[in-house]
Design a protein around this motif. Sequence first.
Motif, PDB file in Angstrom:
ATOM      1  N   LEU B 250      10.860  57.429  63.874  1.00 39.75           N
ATOM      2  CA  LEU B 250      11.834  57.848  62.854  1.00 39.75           C
ATOM      3  C   LEU B 250      13.246  57.311  63.109  1.00 39.75           C
ATOM      4  O   LEU B 250      14.058  57.226  62.181  1.00 39.75           O
ATOM      5  N   GLY B 251      13.527  56.935  64.357  1.00 39.70           N
ATOM      6  CA  GLY B 251      14.838  56.334  64.664  1.00 39.70           C
ATOM      7  C   GLY B 251      16.001  57.213  64.234  1.00 39.70           C
ATOM      8  O   GLY B 251      16.000  58.421  64.494  1.00 39.70           O
ATOM      9  N   THR B 252      16.959  56.606  63.538  1.00 40.15           N
ATOM     10  CA  THR B 252      18.199  57.332  63.211  1.00 40.15           C
ATOM     11  C   THR B 252      18.016  58.324  62.058  1.00 40.15           C
ATOM     12  O   THR B 252      18.979  58.998  61.669  1.00 40.15           O
ATOM     13  N   LEU B 253      16.796  58.424  61.514  1.00 41.66           N
ATOM     14  CA  LEU B 253      16.543  59.497  60.539  1.00 41.66           C
ATOM     15  C   LEU B 253      16.671  60.856  61.215  1.00 41.66           C
ATOM     16  O   LEU B 253      16.995  61.859  60.584  1.00 41.66           O
ATOM     17  N   VAL B 254      16.418  60.888  62.533  1.00 40.46           N
ATOM     18  CA  VAL B 254      16.517  62.141  63.278  1.00 40.46           C
ATOM     19  C   VAL B 254      17.983  62.414  63.613  1.00 40.46           C
ATOM     20  O   VAL B 254      18.630  61.587  64.249  1.00 40.46           O
ATOM     21  N   PHE B 255      18.514  63.539  63.157  1.00 40.89           N
ATOM     22  CA  PHE B 255      19.919  63.832  63.480  1.00 40.89           C
ATOM     23  C   PHE B 255      20.084  64.922  64.530  1.00 40.89           C
ATOM     24  O   PHE B 255      21.180  65.119  65.062  1.00 40.89           O
ATOM     25  N   GLY B 256      19.018  65.640  64.817  1.00 45.28           N
ATOM     26  CA  GLY B 256      19.162  66.694  65.819  1.00 45.28           C
ATOM     27  C   GLY B 256      17.851  67.340  66.183  1.00 45.28           C
ATOM     28  O   GLY B 256      16.820  67.082  65.561  1.00 45.28           O
ATOM     29  N   GLU B 263      26.423  69.353  60.318  1.00 48.04           N
ATOM     30  CA  GLU B 263      27.841  69.558  60.634  1.00 48.04           C
ATOM     31  C   GLU B 263      28.037  69.794  62.138  1.00 48.04           C
ATOM     32  O   GLU B 263      29.026  69.330  62.724  1.00 48.04           O
ATOM     33  N   ALA B 264      27.096  70.468  62.781  1.00 48.36           N
ATOM     34  CA  ALA B 264      27.208  70.694  64.229  1.00 48.36           C
ATOM     35  C   ALA B 264      27.036  69.379  64.990  1.00 48.36           C
ATOM     36  O   ALA B 264      27.771  69.099  65.944  1.00 48.36           O
ATOM     37  N   GLU B 265      26.104  68.548  64.533  1.00 47.02           N
ATOM     38  CA  GLU B 265      25.841  67.282  65.231  1.00 47.02           C
ATOM     39  C   GLU B 265      27.003  66.301  65.050  1.00 47.02           C
ATOM     40  O   GLU B 265      27.382  65.605  65.986  1.00 47.02           O
ATOM     41  N   VAL B 266      27.556  66.261  63.840  1.00 47.60           N
ATOM     42  CA  VAL B 266      28.740  65.419  63.616  1.00 47.60           C
ATOM     43  C   VAL B 266      29.886  65.894  64.516  1.00 47.60           C
ATOM     44  O   VAL B 266      30.591  65.100  65.131  1.00 47.60           O
ATOM     45  N   GLY B 267      30.006  67.212  64.647  1.00 49.16           N
ATOM     46  CA  GLY B 267      31.035  67.778  65.523  1.00 49.16           C
ATOM     47  C   GLY B 267      30.875  67.324  66.963  1.00 49.16           C
ATOM     48  O   GLY B 267      31.838  66.924  67.617  1.00 49.16           O
ATOM     49  N   LYS B 268      29.624  67.345  67.448  1.00 46.25           N
ATOM     50  CA  LYS B 268      29.373  66.906  68.837  1.00 46.25           C
ATOM     51  C   LYS B 268      29.804  65.458  69.028  1.00 46.25           C
ATOM     52  O   LYS B 268      30.437  65.113  70.033  1.00 46.25           O
ATOM     53  N   ILE B 398      26.519  69.863  45.086  1.00 48.38           N
ATOM     54  CA  ILE B 398      27.600  70.069  46.052  1.00 48.38           C
ATOM     55  C   ILE B 398      27.064  70.011  47.485  1.00 48.38           C
ATOM     56  O   ILE B 398      27.603  69.308  48.342  1.00 48.38           O
ATOM     57  N   GLU B 399      25.949  70.701  47.729  1.00 54.45           N
ATOM     58  CA  GLU B 399      25.406  70.731  49.098  1.00 54.45           C
ATOM     59  C   GLU B 399      24.841  69.369  49.502  1.00 54.45           C
ATOM     60  O   GLU B 399      25.058  68.898  50.622  1.00 54.45           O
ATOM     61  N   MET B 400      24.134  68.714  48.579  1.00 54.94           N
ATOM     62  CA  MET B 400      23.552  67.398  48.883  1.00 54.94           C
ATOM     63  C   MET B 400      24.645  66.374  49.164  1.00 54.94           C
ATOM     64  O   MET B 400      24.534  65.558  50.082  1.00 54.94           O
ATOM     65  N   THR B 401      25.720  66.429  48.368  1.00 52.07           N
ATOM     66  CA  THR B 401      26.838  65.505  48.584  1.00 52.07           C
ATOM     67  C   THR B 401      27.463  65.756  49.948  1.00 52.07           C
ATOM     68  O   THR B 401      27.753  64.817  50.702  1.00 52.07           O
ATOM     69  N   THR B 402      27.634  67.028  50.283  1.00 53.24           N
ATOM     70  CA  THR B 402      28.206  67.383  51.588  1.00 53.24           C
ATOM     71  C   THR B 402      27.328  66.845  52.716  1.00 53.24           C
ATOM     72  O   THR B 402      27.810  66.183  53.636  1.00 53.24           O
ATOM     73  N   SER B 403      26.017  67.105  52.620  1.00 51.33           N
ATOM     74  CA  SER B 403      25.100  66.637  53.667  1.00 51.33           C
ATOM     75  C   SER B 403      25.122  65.120  53.775  1.00 51.33           C
ATOM     76  O   SER B 403      25.192  64.556  54.875  1.00 51.33           O
ATOM     77  N   THR B 404      25.085  64.438  52.622  1.00 51.05           N
ATOM     78  CA  THR B 404      25.042  62.970  52.630  1.00 51.05           C
ATOM     79  C   THR B 404      26.308  62.390  53.229  1.00 51.05           C
ATOM     80  O   THR B 404      26.262  61.442  54.020  1.00 51.05           O
ATOM     81  N   ALA B 405      27.469  62.981  52.908  1.00 50.58           N
ATOM     82  CA  ALA B 405      28.741  62.493  53.452  1.00 50.58           C
ATOM     83  C   ALA B 405      28.776  62.668  54.967  1.00 50.58           C
ATOM     84  O   ALA B 405      29.158  61.753  55.706  1.00 50.58           O
ATOM     85  N   LEU B 411      26.129  58.324  61.000  1.00 50.97           N
ATOM     86  CA  LEU B 411      25.593  56.968  61.200  1.00 50.97           C
ATOM     87  C   LEU B 411      26.700  56.014  61.642  1.00 50.97           C
ATOM     88  O   LEU B 411      26.498  55.173  62.514  1.00 50.97           O
ATOM     89  N   LEU B 412      27.902  56.179  61.062  1.00 50.16           N
ATOM     90  CA  LEU B 412      29.031  55.345  61.485  1.00 50.16           C
ATOM     91  C   LEU B 412      29.375  55.613  62.951  1.00 50.16           C
ATOM     92  O   LEU B 412      29.597  54.688  63.731  1.00 50.16           O
ATOM     93  N   LEU B 413      29.375  56.898  63.331  1.00 49.99           N
ATOM     94  CA  LEU B 413      29.784  57.269  64.693  1.00 49.99           C
ATOM     95  C   LEU B 413      28.778  56.803  65.738  1.00 49.99           C
ATOM     96  O   LEU B 413      29.139  56.590  66.900  1.00 49.99           O
ATOM     97  N   ILE B 414      27.502  56.628  65.346  1.00 44.07           N
ATOM     98  CA  ILE B 414      26.524  56.111  66.320  1.00 44.07           C
ATOM     99  C   ILE B 414      26.363  54.598  66.171  1.00 44.07           C
ATOM    100  O   ILE B 414      25.430  54.007  66.723  1.00 44.07           O
ATOM    101  N   GLY B 415      27.263  53.987  65.382  1.00 42.07           N
ATOM    102  CA  GLY B 415      27.299  52.529  65.329  1.00 42.07           C
ATOM    103  C   GLY B 415      26.260  51.891  64.435  1.00 42.07           C
ATOM    104  O   GLY B 415      25.942  50.718  64.560  1.00 42.07           O
ATOM    105  N   GLN B 416      25.705  52.699  63.520  1.00 43.52           N
ATOM    106  CA  GLN B 416      24.703  52.157  62.593  1.00 43.52           C
ATOM    107  C   GLN B 416      25.388  51.341  61.493  1.00 43.52           C
ATOM    108  O   GLN B 416      26.452  51.717  61.001  1.00 43.52           O
ATOM    109  N   GLU B 417      24.760  50.228  61.133  1.00 43.33           N
ATOM    110  CA  GLU B 417      25.270  49.402  60.031  1.00 43.33           C
ATOM    111  C   GLU B 417      25.108  50.175  58.723  1.00 43.33           C
ATOM    112  O   GLU B 417      24.029  50.703  58.446  1.00 43.33           O
ATOM    113  N   ILE B 418      26.158  50.281  57.927  1.00 46.00           N
ATOM    114  CA  ILE B 418      26.073  50.994  56.645  1.00 46.00           C
ATOM    115  C   ILE B 418      25.930  49.991  55.506  1.00 46.00           C
ATOM    116  O   ILE B 418      26.692  49.039  55.408  1.00 46.00           O
TER     117      ILE B 418
END
Lengths: 419, 419
Positions: B250-256, B263-268, B398-405, B411-418
């Motif tokens: 699954l690679g970077t599909l896995v966020f936690g 939001e917790a993982e982005v915070g870390k 609203i929730e989907m947009t929040t999650s996607t953002a 993905l940017l913070l882990i250096g993934q190409e966007i």
Amino acid sequence: MKVHIINIGDEILIGQIINSNAATMANYLNEYGLAVEEMKTVSDQRESIQNAVGQALEVADIILMTGGLGPTKDDITKTTLAELLGLELAFHQASFDNIVRLFAEFGRQTDDRYKIQSFMPVGATVLINKVGTASGMWFEKNGKIVVSMPGVPREMQYLMQNEVLPRLKAKFQMPAIQHFTLQTMGKGETDLSDMLEKLETEQLPAHIKLAYLPDTILGKVRLRLTAKGQDTDLLKSELNTHISTMKNILGTLVFGEGDTSIEAEVGKLLRSQNLTLSTAESCTGGNIAKRLTSVAGSSQYFLGSVVAYSNPIKEQVLGVSKQTLDEYGAVSEACVKEMAVGARKLLNTDYAIAVSGIAGPDGGRPDKPVGTIWLAIANKEQVYSKKLQLGSDRNRNIEMTTSTALNLLRLLLIGQEIR
Amino acid sequence: MKVHIINIGDEILIGQIINSNAATMANYLNEYGLAVEEMKTVSDQRESIQNAVGQALEVADIILMTGGLGPTKDDITKTTLAELLGLELAFHQASFDNIVRLFAEFGRQTDDRYKIQSFMPVGATVLINKVGTASGMWFEKNGKIVVSMPGVPREMQYLMQNEVLPRLKAKFQMPAIQHFTLQTMGKGETDLSDMLEKLETEQLPAHIKLAYLPDTILGKVRLRLTAKGQDTDLLKSELNTHISTMKNILGTLVFGEGDTSIEAEVGKLLRSQNLTLSTAESCTGGNIAKRLTSVAGSSQYFLGSVVAYSNPIKEQVLGVSKQTLDEYGAVSEACVKEMAVGARKLLNTDYAIAVSGIAGPDGGRPDKPVGTIWLAIANKEQVYSKKLQLGSDRNRNIEMTTSTALNLLRLLLIGQEIR
């Protein structure tokens, strides 16, 4: 008329999905004046289904079931019911024609699984499901009714609305049932029941029931009156009498009727008075704005917010003075007042709500323990402020603070004196 | 071990609230290796409660109940159970002390109502509810267990986790059971199951099950592996093997892992890279900030937000050019890019997320239908942007947009190409 709902499905029993079908069905039935006596969820296994239906047949007049009607091997509701009620299965052309029609819509061909799915119990009334492949079944035995529907919510909803409810209405003389809900904020369940004790003990007749439905996260209590009888109009007028009594007793504790929210009611007041609102949020982190904007059309009165989670933003964006922050700190009456005034100016609104506090679970100090929160509301003339002392649950502190701030604004907008 | 759940409450039977407690309780029990055989909802009336418990006692070993423990007249579960089990009620000091403590947190005094609520059945094990006034009760009769808890979800959850489950674990010989959950974002259930088909069909042994738990509001899919057997350590090492296989697939599909949030993982990630974040929100109305600040300690990396629900605020506070708004409108790539750059400057952060779109249900146009949403993320070097085309459900948008953002930022913070 005793109604039992039986939902069949292991995915409910393991908690993988929440059983929303039961609530949907109950809502439909209530509108028709039928009260649900019991809801039961059982496994999709022969013995479980037979026991559940068997028990229900002993006490219920109407049994509404969902689930276990799919084309796969583990869908055994149909055969189990046929066996229980002593009915043979035979190929049902109308059911198969419906499946063929549905497949044609997607340009697909059916296969033998759907021939098998089209076998129905002889003697049952087959309820054609125009939105899915599984037909529903209506059984009558010794004056009792058993209805089996698919578990897919929209398929159950289609059959309830188009087949089941009309048949029930035609068959039975329904008792009338009426509900009315008042939503309150500002006092807890216990205080409210003290205020309403005389009404409950001396005025409410036996056929009218008052239920307290507290929401301890959002900090509100819904009060629901339920009246059962024969004459709908009579019940409505009875309810209206008691509702107005309750309104008189509770006064401005009541913020709305039916399914509403404090953010929706504040929105109505702002719109009707043609006023605009902004927020300046520290510990609520944008939750006041989020709840205000959860209401469709809120852009007509809510213009925006500054979430000032750091002191520099309080200072540089909202214009809180460095002296205030140094002298009193961010969690202080002086700070929230300056935040409210600053937000109102910056975002150019009639009203501004400001919040600063310690949401927790950490960050408390002896003089300012976790749950210490300051609110302020500014308008053109003045700035109101209020201190809250909440608990240590971060999420609850955020929601309670949001509700309290919105309720404070509501009271100001209806001209209530704030102390 | 046969477990029955009985939820008491007319508000469930009339469909006013969906019974989520049953699902929550089933999830807890499953994690302990206990399967729920039946869920039942009955009215909060003496006869209904007695019949439900009586029937359950005939077949079940463990009966878990919620509801009817409040301080008001319609809360009769406690007295009904005491009567059914032949127990007297007596004042229970620890329960009252707990209520006094809770009231003190809010600077309030208790009254006699709560003295009455503190009367508990003699012989029952009282389960002190630290987050509410209604104590739980644990009864044992002929080797069977009956537990009564409040119906308020967070109070039930507190008692299940802190009192009920540990007691059940201590009392019964459970099979060894281990769970491991991966949280994913970016693909749906079907795509994921395609990617994992080989693992499921060829590698997972019969005693290890993979469950797909999609959250269609938050836009994520939890993948839960459950292993049952005798040897906990063996199960753990087996799970670890399959989890690392899944991570590779699954690679970077896995966020936690486990019970986390985007939001917790982005915070870390922000904290570990010593970076700060701000948001500029239009259609999400503060929800991105709200979800970021729902994480305790988020003030270390999240500095603030400007909710620009009106165009003047986009222009005057965030510095979006009038020309951009006139030429492309607020829902445009140009606008969100300027919002992100403006927020980053104004709030002085390393990263800024900006969102503008049409959340619905109204406000759509032929060229920009409801659900059209633009995202942008700015840092010192550049500005990334992305267009979403979602549906017509305001809350979900609203929730989907929040999650996607937040996922885009991850993905940017882990250096993934966007792209």
